[in-house]
Scaffold this motif. Sequence first.
Motif, short mmCIF file in Angstrom:
data_model
loop_
_atom_site.label_atom_id
_atom_site.label_comp_id
_atom_site.label_asym_id
_atom_site.label_seq_id
_atom_site.Cartn_x
_atom_site.Cartn_y
_atom_site.Cartn_z
N ALA A 14 -43.13 9.63 -28.66
CA ALA A 14 -42.69 10.63 -29.64
C ALA A 14 -43.17 12.03 -29.23
CB ALA A 14 -43.22 10.27 -31.02
N ILE A 15 -44.38 12.13 -28.74
CA ILE A 15 -44.91 13.43 -28.30
C ILE A 15 -44.15 13.93 -27.08
CG2 ILE A 15 -46.93 14.55 -27.28
CD1 ILE A 15 -48.64 12.76 -29.15
N ILE A 16 -43.88 13.05 -26.13
CA ILE A 16 -43.12 13.44 -24.94
C ILE A 16 -41.72 13.90 -25.31
CG2 ILE A 16 -42.06 12.55 -22.83
CD1 ILE A 16 -44.61 10.80 -22.51
N MET A 17 -41.07 13.21 -26.23
CA MET A 17 -39.73 13.60 -26.67
C MET A 17 -39.76 14.94 -27.40
SD MET A 17 -37.44 11.51 -25.65
CE MET A 17 -36.09 11.93 -26.71
N ALA A 18 -40.76 15.16 -28.23
CA ALA A 18 -40.86 16.42 -28.97
C ALA A 18 -41.05 17.60 -28.02
CB ALA A 18 -42.01 16.34 -29.97
#
Length: 80
Positions: A14-18
């Motif tokens: 989720a952090i990488i996608m954000a």
Amino acid sequence: MKAKFFKLLLPAFAIIMAVGMAFATEESNSTQTGYYNHPILGVQAIQTDCPEIGEVLCMEGQWQVFKDPALTIPLYERFE
């Protein structure tokens, strides 16, 4: 083991996608200076993202927005 893997992987994903989506912007959406003729204040400059081509005129309130201070090149609404 599987639950531990998902507890670690899901937040990291989720952090990488954000972070990735934060940089996924279109250059064509950058703002430019537009001009409109205010009846009392005269020609006023504003920041707009309206393009030079289209079908529906770009408006600032009730006034039409133009690309140049001479009010000769109209700008149009962005529909994407």
